[in-house]
Motif scaffolding. Sequence first.
Motif, mmCIF file in Angstrom:
data_model
loop_
_atom_site.group_PDB
_atom_site.id
_atom_site.type_symbol
_atom_site.label_atom_id
_atom_site.label_comp_id
_atom_site.label_asym_id
_atom_site.label_seq_id
_atom_site.Cartn_x
_atom_site.Cartn_y
_atom_site.Cartn_z
ATOM 1 N N GLN A 3 17.454 -33.075 6.400
ATOM 2 C CA GLN A 3 18.125 -32.439 5.978
ATOM 3 C C GLN A 3 18.520 -31.425 5.283
ATOM 4 O O GLN A 3 18.607 -31.735 4.042
ATOM 5 C CB GLN A 3 19.681 -33.252 6.536
ATOM 6 N N LEU A 4 19.496 -30.043 4.900
ATOM 7 C CA LEU A 4 19.790 -29.357 3.623
ATOM 8 C C LEU A 4 21.013 -28.823 3.821
ATOM 9 O O LEU A 4 21.774 -28.466 4.792
ATOM 10 C CB LEU A 4 18.305 -28.424 3.471
ATOM 11 N N ALA A 5 21.034 -29.160 2.800
ATOM 12 C CA ALA A 5 23.183 -28.721 2.629
ATOM 13 C C ALA A 5 23.542 -28.468 1.765
ATOM 14 O O ALA A 5 23.475 -29.204 -0.324
ATOM 15 C CB ALA A 5 23.759 -30.376 2.931
ATOM 16 N N GLU A 6 24.093 -26.901 1.290
ATOM 17 C CA GLU A 6 24.589 -26.148 0.637
ATOM 18 C C GLU A 6 26.055 -26.410 0.568
ATOM 19 O O GLU A 6 26.317 -26.841 1.316
ATOM 20 C CB GLU A 6 24.002 -24.457 0.745
ATOM 21 N N SER A 7 26.099 -26.416 -0.320
ATOM 22 C CA SER A 7 27.087 -25.833 -1.164
ATOM 23 C C SER A 7 27.610 -25.379 -2.541
ATOM 24 O O SER A 7 26.882 -24.738 -3.072
ATOM 25 C CB SER A 7 27.938 -27.164 -1.759
ATOM 26 N N GLY A 8 28.691 -24.218 -3.017
ATOM 27 C CA GLY A 8 28.928 -23.587 -3.797
ATOM 28 C C GLY A 8 29.406 -22.628 -3.975
ATOM 29 O O GLY A 8 29.430 -21.226 -5.059
ATOM 30 N N GLY A 9 29.741 -22.041 -2.385
ATOM 31 C CA GLY A 9 29.733 -20.558 -2.140
ATOM 32 C C GLY A 9 31.395 -20.791 -2.407
ATOM 33 O O GLY A 9 32.066 -21.530 -2.466
ATOM 34 N N GLY A 10 31.534 -19.334 -2.289
ATOM 35 C CA GLY A 10 32.998 -18.784 -2.109
ATOM 36 C C GLY A 10 33.481 -17.175 -2.305
ATOM 37 O O GLY A 10 32.735 -16.675 -1.846
ATOM 38 N N LEU A 11 34.367 -17.747 -2.709
ATOM 39 C CA LEU A 11 35.173 -16.279 -3.003
ATOM 40 C C LEU A 11 35.387 -15.149 -4.645
ATOM 41 O O LEU A 11 35.875 -16.388 -5.360
ATOM 42 C CB LEU A 11 36.744 -15.818 -1.751
ATOM 43 N N VAL A 12 34.464 -14.415 -4.828
ATOM 44 C CA VAL A 12 34.582 -14.402 -6.713
ATOM 45 C C VAL A 12 34.820 -12.794 -6.359
ATOM 46 O O VAL A 12 34.214 -11.896 -6.141
ATOM 47 C CB VAL A 12 33.182 -14.553 -7.274
ATOM 48 N N GLN A 13 35.281 -12.604 -8.032
ATOM 49 C CA GLN A 13 35.329 -10.504 -7.768
ATOM 50 C C GLN A 13 33.774 -10.196 -8.498
ATOM 51 O O GLN A 13 33.239 -11.194 -9.133
ATOM 52 C CB GLN A 13 36.176 -10.612 -8.867
ATOM 53 N N ALA A 14 33.804 -9.080 -8.278
ATOM 54 C CA ALA A 14 32.555 -8.531 -8.862
ATOM 55 C C ALA A 14 32.244 -9.128 -10.373
ATOM 56 O O ALA A 14 33.476 -9.077 -10.860
ATOM 57 C CB ALA A 14 32.997 -7.435 -8.549
ATOM 58 N N GLY A 15 30.874 -8.944 -10.758
ATOM 59 C CA GLY A 15 30.933 -9.745 -12.331
ATOM 60 C C GLY A 15 31.119 -10.842 -12.016
ATOM 61 O O GLY A 15 30.507 -11.282 -13.522
ATOM 62 N N GLY A 16 31.574 -11.905 -11.476
ATOM 63 C CA GLY A 16 31.430 -12.804 -11.560
ATOM 64 C C GLY A 16 30.342 -13.648 -11.381
ATOM 65 O O GLY A 16 29.768 -13.354 -11.851
ATOM 66 N N SER A 17 31.015 -14.714 -11.743
ATOM 67 C CA SER A 17 29.497 -16.116 -11.394
ATOM 68 C C SER A 17 29.149 -17.289 -10.726
ATOM 69 O O SER A 17 31.126 -17.571 -10.289
ATOM 70 C CB SER A 17 29.206 -16.841 -12.614
ATOM 71 N N LEU A 18 28.114 -18.108 -9.694
ATOM 72 C CA LEU A 18 28.620 -19.055 -8.781
ATOM 73 C C LEU A 18 27.260 -19.804 -8.461
ATOM 74 O O LEU A 18 26.491 -19.113 -9.256
ATOM 75 C CB LEU A 18 28.377 -18.702 -6.976
ATOM 76 N N ARG A 19 27.452 -20.702 -8.463
ATOM 77 C CA ARG A 19 26.690 -21.987 -8.734
ATOM 78 C C ARG A 19 26.382 -22.704 -7.425
ATOM 79 O O ARG A 19 27.345 -23.339 -7.001
ATOM 80 C CB ARG A 19 26.410 -22.352 -9.897
ATOM 81 N N LEU A 20 25.347 -22.257 -6.449
ATOM 82 C CA LEU A 20 24.885 -23.143 -5.073
ATOM 83 C C LEU A 20 23.965 -23.671 -5.357
ATOM 84 O O LEU A 20 23.243 -24.247 -6.715
ATOM 85 C CB LEU A 20 24.552 -21.966 -4.276
ATOM 86 N N SER A 21 24.400 -25.073 -4.510
ATOM 87 C CA SER A 21 23.533 -26.221 -4.696
ATOM 88 C C SER A 21 22.937 -26.419 -3.316
ATOM 89 O O SER A 21 23.857 -26.128 -2.429
ATOM 90 C CB SER A 21 24.198 -27.794 -5.067
ATOM 91 N N CYS A 22 21.830 -26.996 -3.192
ATOM 92 C CA CYS A 22 21.612 -27.114 -2.043
ATOM 93 C C CYS A 22 21.466 -29.166 -2.082
ATOM 94 O O CYS A 22 19.667 -29.148 -2.938
ATOM 95 C CB CYS A 22 19.791 -26.601 -1.773
ATOM 96 N N ALA A 23 21.699 -30.221 -1.379
ATOM 97 C CA ALA A 23 20.990 -31.426 -1.497
ATOM 98 C C ALA A 23 19.834 -31.627 -0.377
ATOM 99 O O ALA A 23 20.501 -31.468 0.885
ATOM 100 C CB ALA A 23 22.142 -32.070 -1.471
ATOM 101 N N ALA A 24 18.864 -31.593 -0.719
ATOM 102 C CA ALA A 24 17.741 -32.159 0.649
ATOM 103 C C ALA A 24 17.736 -33.287 0.425
ATOM 104 O O ALA A 24 17.683 -34.657 -0.359
ATOM 105 C CB ALA A 24 16.554 -31.759 -0.264
ATOM 106 N N SER A 25 17.528 -34.116 2.169
ATOM 107 C CA SER A 25 17.023 -35.463 2.133
ATOM 108 C C SER A 25 15.245 -35.746 2.741
ATOM 109 O O SER A 25 15.627 -35.810 3.322
ATOM 110 C CB SER A 25 17.945 -35.876 3.191
ATOM 111 N N ILE A 26 15.009 -35.127 1.627
ATOM 112 C CA ILE A 26 13.374 -35.382 1.661
ATOM 113 C C ILE A 26 13.502 -36.338 0.619
ATOM 114 O O ILE A 26 13.004 -36.226 -0.493
ATOM 115 C CB ILE A 26 12.567 -33.745 1.632
ATOM 116 N N ARG A 27 12.530 -37.230 1.323
ATOM 117 C CA ARG A 27 11.529 -38.433 0.732
ATOM 118 C C ARG A 27 10.947 -38.012 -0.753
ATOM 119 O O ARG A 27 11.427 -38.654 -1.178
ATOM 120 C CB ARG A 27 11.506 -39.723 1.893
ATOM 121 N N THR A 28 9.853 -36.820 0.150
ATOM 122 C CA THR A 28 8.737 -36.117 -0.654
ATOM 123 C C THR A 28 9.387 -35.160 -1.732
ATOM 124 O O THR A 28 8.814 -34.513 -1.050
ATOM 125 C CB THR A 28 7.772 -36.314 -0.323
ATOM 126 N N PHE A 29 10.539 -34.662 -1.610
ATOM 127 C CA PHE A 29 11.132 -33.503 -2.231
ATOM 128 C C PHE A 29 10.143 -32.961 -3.200
ATOM 129 O O PHE A 29 10.184 -32.114 -3.328
ATOM 130 C CB PHE A 29 12.475 -33.707 -2.869
#
Length: 124
Positions: A3-29
Amino acid sequence: QVQLAESGGGLVQAGGSLRLSCAASIRTFSTYAMGWFRQAPGKEREFVAAISRSGGSTNYANSVKGRFTISRDNAKHTVYLQMNSLKPEDTAVYYCAADSGGWVLVSAGAYDYWGQGTQVTVSA
């Protein structure tokens, strides 16, 4: 079950920043290459960035080069996408993907597992 689960999205103004994360349930990541893709309404899914197993090699789409940075923490089984200087054309659903072959690839078809996506909206 991978399973892969993304987070960190949202609404931002032009010029702004966001950091997305993806947590992976992979034993051999650490044996998987990881990628980020995005899909805007009415458009095909497109490659954004990819990173090798160790993090030593990365690849970016020309449209995000110099603005986005992909990284990973193998101890935390997580891959990140730091997005700076965001533009309205970056608006899309962002997906992370895992490639068991371990190669830094741009083709969506090469990836074995996908997350559900997280919405990023950049207002003008």
